[in-house]
Design a protein around this motif. Structure first.
Motif, PDB file in Angstrom:
ATOM      1  N   ASN A 144       0.827  -1.207   0.000  1.00  0.00           N
ATOM      2  CA  ASN A 144       0.000   0.000   0.000  1.00  0.00           C
ATOM      3  C   ASN A 144       0.859   1.254   0.000  1.00  0.00           C
ATOM      4  OD1 ASN A 144      -2.385  -1.456  -0.026  1.00  0.00           O
ATOM      5  ND2 ASN A 144      -2.580  -1.447   2.195  1.00  0.00           N
ATOM      6  N   TYR A 145       1.948   1.234   0.758  1.00  0.00           N
ATOM      7  CA  TYR A 145       2.863   2.377   0.799  1.00  0.00           C
ATOM      8  C   TYR A 145       3.419   2.656  -0.605  1.00  0.00           C
ATOM      9  CZ  TYR A 145       6.782   5.388   1.826  1.00  0.00           C
ATOM     10  OH  TYR A 145       7.648   6.444   1.831  1.00  0.00           O
ATOM     11  N   ILE A 146       3.860   1.604  -1.273  1.00  0.00           N
ATOM     12  CA  ILE A 146       4.417   1.750  -2.624  1.00  0.00           C
ATOM     13  C   ILE A 146       3.352   2.285  -3.581  1.00  0.00           C
ATOM     14  CG2 ILE A 146       5.359   0.467  -4.599  1.00  0.00           C
ATOM     15  CD1 ILE A 146       6.669  -1.407  -2.439  1.00  0.00           C
ATOM     16  N   SER A 147       2.153   1.744  -3.506  1.00  0.00           N
ATOM     17  CA  SER A 147       1.053   2.206  -4.379  1.00  0.00           C
ATOM     18  C   SER A 147       0.751   3.675  -4.164  1.00  0.00           C
ATOM     19  CB  SER A 147      -0.212   1.384  -4.131  1.00  0.00           C
ATOM     20  OG  SER A 147      -0.018   0.058  -4.513  1.00  0.00           O
ATOM     21  N   ARG A 148       0.676   4.080  -2.891  1.00  0.00           N
ATOM     22  CA  ARG A 148       0.403   5.490  -2.583  1.00  0.00           C
ATOM     23  C   ARG A 148       1.523   6.388  -3.081  1.00  0.00           C
ATOM     24  NH1 ARG A 148      -0.820   3.285   2.417  1.00  0.00           N
ATOM     25  NH2 ARG A 148       0.989   4.299   3.339  1.00  0.00           N
ATOM     26  N   ALA A 149       2.763   5.926  -2.956  1.00  0.00           N
ATOM     27  CA  ALA A 149       3.911   6.741  -3.376  1.00  0.00           C
ATOM     28  C   ALA A 149       3.864   6.999  -4.890  1.00  0.00           C
ATOM     29  CB  ALA A 149       5.222   6.055  -2.995  1.00  0.00           C
TER      30      ALA A 149
END
Length: 152
Positions: A144-149
């Motif tokens: 999720n962190y990667i997707s948001r970034a």
């Protein structure tokens, strides 16, 4: 929270390396010298499926390794069979050869033996399931962190 988080990250990395050492030890015990531990892990993850190199890469089990190089070596040493797609000649699929299936059977026996020995230490299925749930949550957090970034 930061300190336990960093300890977890380091432990996950060390566990992966140690697991590769376990596979290497078994290969040595079996006298198998034409394949390495990372390549053996690739075979185990393919198992009875037919996959493209891209699908193997997406699975992401191969930290620090070049999947295309390893697939080429596995084909050369007779552990994998690589075939072009009938419908799209640019795409190739890989599957285990009889030699690959034999090795995966031996590694699966190692996994079963390790599981029995682990259970004898008091680390049972419930504790492993709890650890798996926690690690799955951490993986989703990072995904999720990667997707948001990338959405910013």
């Amino acid at each position: 929270m930061k300190d336990p988080y960093l300890v977890s990250i380091r432990l996950i990395e060390r566990l992966h390396r140690r697991f590769l050492d376990v596979i290497k030890t078994e290969l040595d015990r079996l006298g198998i010298e034409d394949i390495n531990n990372v390549q053996t892990l690739i075979l185990s993850n393919i198992n009875e499926e037919q996959l493209t190199v891209g699908e193997l890469t997406v699975r992401g089990y191969y930290l620090g390794s070049n999947v295309s190089y390893n697939v080429k070596k596995l084909v050369e040493t007779g552990y994998l069979i690589q075939e072009r797609s009938f419908h799209d000649r640019r795409m190739t699929r890989v599957r285990l050869s009889p030699k690959g299936l034999d090795l995966v059977g031996k590694i699966d026996a190692l996994y079963a033996k390790n599981a029995e020995e682990l259970a004898a230490t008091g680390i049972g299925a419930d504790r492993l399931s709890s650890a798996n749930d926690l690690l799955g949550s951490l993986e989703r957090f990072w995904s999720n962190y990667i997707s948001r970034a990338y959405q910013r």
